[in-house]
Scaffold this active site. Structure first.
Site, PDB file in Angstrom:
ATOM      1  N   LEU A  52      28.084  39.690   7.494  1.00  0.00           N
ATOM      2  CA  LEU A  52      28.402  38.871   8.654  1.00  0.00           C
ATOM      3  C   LEU A  52      29.713  39.374   9.240  1.00  0.00           C
ATOM      4  O   LEU A  52      30.619  39.783   8.504  1.00  0.00           O
ATOM      5  CB  LEU A  52      28.558  37.399   8.257  1.00  0.00           C
ATOM      6  CG  LEU A  52      27.283  36.600   7.978  1.00  0.00           C
ATOM      7  CD1 LEU A  52      27.640  35.257   7.349  1.00  0.00           C
ATOM      8  CD2 LEU A  52      26.481  36.395   9.254  1.00  0.00           C
ATOM      9  N   ASP A  53      29.848  39.336  10.562  1.00  0.00           N
ATOM     10  CA  ASP A  53      31.100  39.710  11.200  1.00  0.00           C
ATOM     11  C   ASP A  53      32.229  38.816  10.694  1.00  0.00           C
ATOM     12  O   ASP A  53      31.986  37.671  10.292  1.00  0.00           O
ATOM     13  CB  ASP A  53      31.000  39.556  12.717  1.00  0.00           C
ATOM     14  CG  ASP A  53      29.990  40.511  13.339  1.00  0.00           C
ATOM     15  OD1 ASP A  53      29.759  41.589  12.755  1.00  0.00           O
ATOM     16  OD2 ASP A  53      29.445  40.179  14.408  1.00  0.00           O
ATOM     17  N   PRO A  54      33.478  39.304  10.723  1.00  0.00           N
ATOM     18  CA  PRO A  54      34.606  38.447  10.327  1.00  0.00           C
ATOM     19  C   PRO A  54      34.634  37.122  11.079  1.00  0.00           C
ATOM     20  O   PRO A  54      34.946  36.080  10.496  1.00  0.00           O
ATOM     21  CB  PRO A  54      35.825  39.319  10.658  1.00  0.00           C
ATOM     22  CG  PRO A  54      35.332  40.722  10.498  1.00  0.00           C
ATOM     23  CD  PRO A  54      33.909  40.690  10.991  1.00  0.00           C
TER      24      PRO A  54
END
EC number: 5.4.99.25
Length: 324
Positions: free
Chosen positions: A48-50
């Protein structure tokens, strides 16, 4: 001077559904959970993206052998996007590349959303972990290098508008593997003629895992601290939250076999099992208790061939012993 031996952690086998917080990478989250569980081996199943929060299945030990099935599984997301502003990363962490007025009606938005439902082609973002010549694309992007990317087939099973207020929209997305929500929002913004970027993103489901089984880092650390204060081995409480490793492959048809056939399978041999499917991957179990031993695949001759086997503790008796 001798080297100090590095402690490798304990053997843990199973899956935890982490509710990843925003502001950290998926690998950072993985390392924290691995430390909490004192696990020797762990891996996550799709970054998942930050900026993103939500479901991040983390596999321990032998469960890592089946992580690919979760990587290939459908996902569900809740996303909020801002119209009128386009960024280079297609989210709020990037640099603004264009600002345009928003003149979009709900009917126009509905018509645009319909273009993205079903089987579509999507060009991955330059700010993605896809590899080019061994390097992730985001490394090239940070150096100002644009790499040509081919459009890839994806499926948007459902795309529902949950809210539309001025310059913000909220959507729920059910999609196939390989779908980039940031790219979806960027493409939607360009189709609307105003640009758009993601401001909030949450993954609510991976495969068939229920979101009410998720645990956040705060809860896991709280359990760990309580165990230390009470003198209780952390594994006694932490391991209660582990899902069985075969939960990663529940969607596969089950092939149950007697121990005598399982003994051949665990030695790497394909076996003929009555009533097995005619093709594809299968979840292999043994005996009346349906003990999970791994994932197999149906060969051209109809036999069940082992592909990923569980190896925990002692080996199963060999075929000759089972036949006696």
């Amino acid at each position: 001077m001798s080297r100090r031996r590095r402690f490798k952690g304990r053997d843990v086998h199973g899956i935890i559904l982490l509710d990843k917080p925003g502001g950290i990478t998926s690998n950072d989250a993985l390392q924290q959970v691995k430390r909490i569980y004192n696990a020797a081996k762990a891996g996550h199943t799709g970054a998942l993206d930050p900026l993103a929060t939500g479901m991040l299945p983390i596999c321990f030990g032998e469960a890592t052998k089946f992580s690919q099935f979760l990587l290939d599984a459908d996902k569900r997301y809740q996303v909020t996007a801002r119209l009128g502003v386009r960024t280079d990363t297609s989210d709020s962490e990037g640099s603004v590349v264009s600002v345009r007025p928003v003149d979009v009606s709900e009917d126009q938005l509905a018509q645009a959303l319909d273009k993205f439902r079903g089987d579509i082609m999507q060009v991955p973002s330059m700010f993605s972990a896809l590899k080019h010549q061994g390097r992730p694309l985001y490394e090239y992007a940070r150096e100002g290098i644009e790499i040509e990317r081919e459009a890839r087939p994806i499926t948007i099973y459902s795309l529902e508008l949950k809210a539309f207020s001025g310059e913000e929209i909220s959507l729920e997305v059910h999609c196939s593997k390989g779908t980039y929500i940031r790219s979806l929002i960027d493409d939607l913004g360009e189709l609307l003629g105003c640009g758009a970027h993601v401001i909030q993103l949450r993954r609510t489901q991976v495969a068939c895992y229920p979101n009410d089984k998720m645990l956040n880092l705060e809860k896991l650390n709280e359990i760990l601290d309580e165990c230390r204060e009470q003198g209780v081995p952390p594994r006694e409480r932490l391991d209660q939250y582990l899902l069985p490793m075969d939960s990663a492959v529940y969607s596969l048809p089950e092939v149950n076999m007697p121990p005598v056939l399982a003994a051949y399978v665990t030695q790497g041999q394909a076996v003929m099992v009555p009533h097995a499917p005619i093709e594809g991957f299968v979840r292999m179990t043994v005996g009346p208790e349906a003990e999970f031993i791994g994932v197999g695949e149906i060969d051209d001759d109809g036999k069940v061939a082992p592909r990923r086997l569980v190896r925990i503790g002692g080996d199963m008796p060999d075929a000759e012993e089972q036949a006696e």
